[in-house]
Design a protein around this motif. Structure first.
Motif, PDB file in Angstrom:
ATOM      1  N   SER A   1       0.871  -1.145  -0.065  1.00  0.00           N
ATOM      2  CA  SER A   1       0.097   0.036  -0.062  1.00  0.00           C
ATOM      3  C   SER A   1       0.877   1.138  -0.041  1.00  0.00           C
ATOM      4  O   SER A   1       1.984   1.038   0.434  1.00  0.00           O
ATOM      5  CB  SER A   1      -0.831   0.058   1.330  1.00  0.00           C
ATOM      6  OG  SER A   1      -1.647  -1.066   1.323  1.00  0.00           O
ATOM      7  N   LYS A   2       0.308   2.388  -0.548  1.00  0.00           N
ATOM      8  CA  LYS A   2       1.154   3.722  -0.293  1.00  0.00           C
ATOM      9  C   LYS A   2       0.857   4.284   0.927  1.00  0.00           C
ATOM     10  O   LYS A   2      -0.354   4.122   1.476  1.00  0.00           O
ATOM     11  CB  LYS A   2       0.275   4.777  -1.357  1.00  0.00           C
ATOM     12  CG  LYS A   2       1.177   5.878  -1.640  1.00  0.00           C
ATOM     13  CD  LYS A   2       2.105   5.702  -2.604  1.00  0.00           C
ATOM     14  CE  LYS A   2       2.624   7.068  -2.854  1.00  0.00           C
ATOM     15  NZ  LYS A   2       3.843   7.345  -3.408  1.00  0.00           N
ATOM     16  N   TRP A   3       1.867   4.847   1.373  1.00  0.00           N
ATOM     17  CA  TRP A   3       2.022   5.243   2.751  1.00  0.00           C
ATOM     18  C   TRP A   3       2.959   6.601   2.877  1.00  0.00           C
ATOM     19  O   TRP A   3       4.227   6.493   2.749  1.00  0.00           O
ATOM     20  CB  TRP A   3       2.800   4.356   3.907  1.00  0.00           C
ATOM     21  CG  TRP A   3       2.372   4.973   5.138  1.00  0.00           C
ATOM     22  CD1 TRP A   3       1.744   5.956   5.829  1.00  0.00           C
ATOM     23  CD2 TRP A   3       3.025   4.303   6.246  1.00  0.00           C
ATOM     24  NE1 TRP A   3       1.740   6.066   6.864  1.00  0.00           N
ATOM     25  CE2 TRP A   3       2.531   4.874   7.535  1.00  0.00           C
ATOM     26  CE3 TRP A   3       3.529   2.874   6.553  1.00  0.00           C
ATOM     27  CZ2 TRP A   3       2.793   4.648   8.786  1.00  0.00           C
ATOM     28  CZ3 TRP A   3       3.994   2.800   7.811  1.00  0.00           C
ATOM     29  CH2 TRP A   3       3.569   3.398   9.039  1.00  0.00           C
ATOM     30  N   GLY A   4       2.517   7.749   2.671  1.00  0.00           N
ATOM     31  CA  GLY A   4       3.155   8.949   2.256  1.00  0.00           C
ATOM     32  C   GLY A   4       3.893   8.706   0.699  1.00  0.00           C
ATOM     33  O   GLY A   4       3.335   8.641  -0.116  1.00  0.00           O
ATOM     34  N   ASN A   5       5.104   8.915   0.860  1.00  0.00           N
ATOM     35  CA  ASN A   5       5.841   8.905  -0.236  1.00  0.00           C
ATOM     36  C   ASN A   5       6.498   7.562  -0.541  1.00  0.00           C
ATOM     37  O   ASN A   5       7.410   7.106  -1.260  1.00  0.00           O
ATOM     38  CB  ASN A   5       7.246   9.790  -0.575  1.00  0.00           C
ATOM     39  CG  ASN A   5       6.567  11.315  -0.665  1.00  0.00           C
ATOM     40  OD1 ASN A   5       5.569  11.515  -1.180  1.00  0.00           O
ATOM     41  ND2 ASN A   5       7.254  12.284  -0.014  1.00  0.00           N
TER      42      ASN A   5
END
Length: 77
Positions: A4-8
């Motif tokens: 998953s995406k987490w910030g950058n």
């Protein structure tokens, strides 16, 4: 596990079985290393308390024939 995406960055959630096997808790440090072409390993880093305890096991335990030479220790080769 799903990425998953987490910030950058990208993140994964660890399954409960992995958390239990490594005895992980929130805030623990882990190392994630590439183990093969499509494999990785997760290792729990020891805490400073655990490292200190391991170091204390060696306190005062030097070989009987050990000698310390300040000249050898401070020599710049």
């Amino acid at each position: 596990m799903q990425v998953s995406k987490w910030g950058n960055s990208l993140a994964i959630r660890l399954p409960a079985a992995v958390v239990e096997a490594l005895e992980l808790h929130e805030g623990d440090d882990v190392d994630v290393v590439v183990a093969g072409a499509r494999e990785f390993q997760i290792k729990k880093k020891p805490t400073s308390r655990e490292l200190l305890e391991r170091l204390r096991q060696y306190r005062g335990r030097l070989p009987a024939d050990f000698t310390f030479s300040r000249d050898d220790a401070n020599r710049n080769d």
